[in-house]
Design an enzyme around this catalytic site. Sequence first.
Site, PDB file in Angstrom:
ATOM      1  N   CYS A 110      -2.893   4.937   2.699  1.00 41.07           N
ATOM      2  CA  CYS A 110      -4.034   4.036   2.533  1.00 41.07           C
ATOM      3  C   CYS A 110      -4.942   4.096   3.758  1.00 41.07           C
ATOM      4  O   CYS A 110      -4.490   3.942   4.891  1.00 41.07           O
ATOM      5  CB  CYS A 110      -3.558   2.607   2.303  1.00 41.07           C
ATOM      6  SG  CYS A 110      -4.890   1.484   1.842  1.00 41.07           S
ATOM      7  N   CYS A 150      -5.957   1.714  -2.553  1.00 42.70           N
ATOM      8  CA  CYS A 150      -5.073   2.882  -2.714  1.00 42.70           C
ATOM      9  C   CYS A 150      -4.243   2.833  -3.991  1.00 42.70           C
ATOM     10  O   CYS A 150      -3.567   3.802  -4.321  1.00 42.70           O
ATOM     11  CB  CYS A 150      -4.155   3.030  -1.499  1.00 42.70           C
ATOM     12  SG  CYS A 150      -2.895   1.758  -1.327  1.00 42.70           S
ATOM     13  N   CYS A 207       0.817  -1.207   0.000  1.00 40.19           N
ATOM     14  CA  CYS A 207       0.000   0.000   0.000  1.00 40.19           C
ATOM     15  C   CYS A 207       0.852   1.259   0.000  1.00 40.19           C
ATOM     16  O   CYS A 207       2.059   1.220   0.262  1.00 40.19           O
ATOM     17  CB  CYS A 207      -0.877   0.047   1.256  1.00 40.19           C
ATOM     18  SG  CYS A 207      -2.080  -1.288   1.404  1.00 40.19           S
TER      19      CYS A 207
END
Length: 202
Positions: free
Chosen positions: A49, A79, A45
């Site tokens: 996120c 994300c 991520c």
Amino acid sequence: MSANKPDRENVGLAPDDEAWQAIVACDAAYNDRFRYAVRTTGIFCRPSCRSRAPKRDNVSVYPDAARALEAGYRPCKRCRPSDTKLPDDEWVGQMTDYIDRCYDEPITLDRLAELYRGSPYHLHRVFKRIAGMTPVEYVQRIRVARAQERLADTELAMSDIARAVGFGSVPYFITVFKQRVGTTPSEYRRQHRRSIYAEVTE
């Protein structure tokens, strides 16, 4: 290396205090500085996120998306840390891999949505379209299959088997098992034992 499993020899760096605080705070100011990956889910991520922070011990930090991808991690669907959309079949593949490994743990639609960064409604719809069944049905199928193995190969009590494959109670285990197999767990065990005995005596 499997496409769905992180490379255990390329684990990245443990997050220092600054990186960890950025992850916990979902700080977008760090998005150009690193990506973080979670070993238990196999995804990575952006620091920004919007999801519950994972356990720090399960997190590895990479300088960019390319390094995380090279290590075998998949980009988060929410994300989009690699700036590309993860195909739905790969997204569902991540979830089925997780269920296959962790079927004995509590798994709910909300838990999957939290781990794999999507709304429960969207996740449910996409999962059913790709897998041909709902996430709950998939979890039940895996748990029942593992229960069948234990019924056939062990003398464990029903309560022990139910607990070992992730069912919270014996009555619920029996109900789901009968719905999917057509017999109760006890009947399944007796039938299997008779089959083995017949093979041995022939």
